[in-house]
Design an enzyme around this catalytic site. Structure first.
Site, short mmCIF file in Angstrom:
data_model
loop_
_atom_site.label_atom_id
_atom_site.label_comp_id
_atom_site.label_asym_id
_atom_site.label_seq_id
_atom_site.Cartn_x
_atom_site.Cartn_y
_atom_site.Cartn_z
CG ASN A 1 -28.25 -44.50 18.06
OD1 ASN A 1 -27.56 -43.79 18.80
ND2 ASN A 1 -28.84 -45.60 18.51
CG HIS A 2 -32.62 -38.77 17.21
ND1 HIS A 2 -32.62 -38.57 18.58
CD2 HIS A 2 -33.16 -37.64 16.66
CE1 HIS A 2 -33.12 -37.36 18.83
NE2 HIS A 2 -33.46 -36.78 17.70
CB VAL A 3 -33.07 -43.89 20.97
CG1 VAL A 3 -34.06 -44.74 21.73
CG2 VAL A 3 -32.13 -44.76 20.15
CD GLU B 1 -31.52 -43.44 13.50
OE1 GLU B 1 -32.16 -44.51 13.49
OE2 GLU B 1 -31.05 -42.92 14.53
#
Length: 249
Positions: free
Chosen positions: A57-59, A128
């Site tokens: 995931n990309h935060v 994402e």
């Protein structure tokens, strides 16, 4: 027939540079741990040899470096081409990262990723397509495509704490903040011979997303953490087309 001569052919595609990626990881880990409390969970899920896809995931802005530095194996991450400018761009190139134009079909990036996997290496990808809440609402086909072409297992990676609630798109966590990387059990898709139909890639992508959502929920429960929520208004990055889920605004 060599894997590199199967479509898409990669026999004339050079492997991304490896020397800096492999040589600088121990020093980079020490430096980052002087600033942040970095915890790695589930490292045993990453195969010690052979091709592997790390789908995360990309935060926050430091997600790519963290994945490349703290994964159990050196990772060639697909990185947006906008980052490959000036000194940072040269560093990314020589540290083995793969430039990706997210807004068009990028055969060069695809072939470089396949070259790494066919050579038995590790590729990192953020399905994402851009930084955000990290909740996998938007999900693209790249990770599943690589898995279908090569048969490489996909290891989900959940990044937690790389951006604080309300943090801006380029902000870093405060000094001393805890950052956690949670590696899940491998997910394997059956290798598919060319031609690979769009519907097959889309179906595989949705399977992978479901699996990653399960891992995301489990990671948040086991760590007792939460994601930072969406980026502040006006800071949402442009959304590449081609996702298999609904678009964001």
């Amino acid at each position: 027939m060599s894997e590199h001569t199967q479509p898409p052919r990669t026999d004339h595609t050079p492997h991304p540079p490896r020397l800096m990626l492999e040589g600088l990881r121990p020093l980079a880990r020490r430096l980052l741990r002087r600033r942040y409390d970095v915890l790695v969970h589930g490292a045993e899920h990453v195969p010690t040899s052979g091709p592997v896809i790390l789908a995360a995931n990309h935060v926050g802005v430091i997600d790519g470096p963290l994945l490349a530095i703290f994964a159990p194996r050196p990772v060639h991450a697909l990185t947006k081409i906008e980052m490959f400018r000036g000194r940072l761009g040269r560093f990314l190139h020589y540290s083995g990262q793969i430039p990706l134009d997210r807004f068009v079909y990028d055969p060069g990036a695809v072939r470089q990723g396949l070259r790494v996997l066919r050579d038995g290496g590790a590729v990192g990808i953020f399905p994402e397509g851009h930084r955000g809440a990290g909740e996998l609402e938007r999900f693209h086909r790249g990770a599943a495509y690589f898995a279908l072409v090569t048969g490489a297992p996909v290891v989900p990676v959940i990044l937690i704490g790389t951006r604080e609630p309300g943090g801006h798109t380029g902000s870093l966590p405060r000094k001393g903040a805890r950052i956690e990387l949670v590696f899940g059990p491998p997910f394997t898709l059956e290798q598919t011979a060319w031609p690979r139909r769009r519907g097959d890639v889309e179906s595989a992508s949705l399977q992978l997303r479901d699996r990653m959502l399960d891992d995301l929920r489990e990671a948040l429960v086991t760590t007792g953490r939460s994601l930072p929520g969406p980026l502040p208004p006006g800071e949402q990055e442009p959304d590449p087309s081609g996702g298999v889920t609904g678009t964001t605004t």
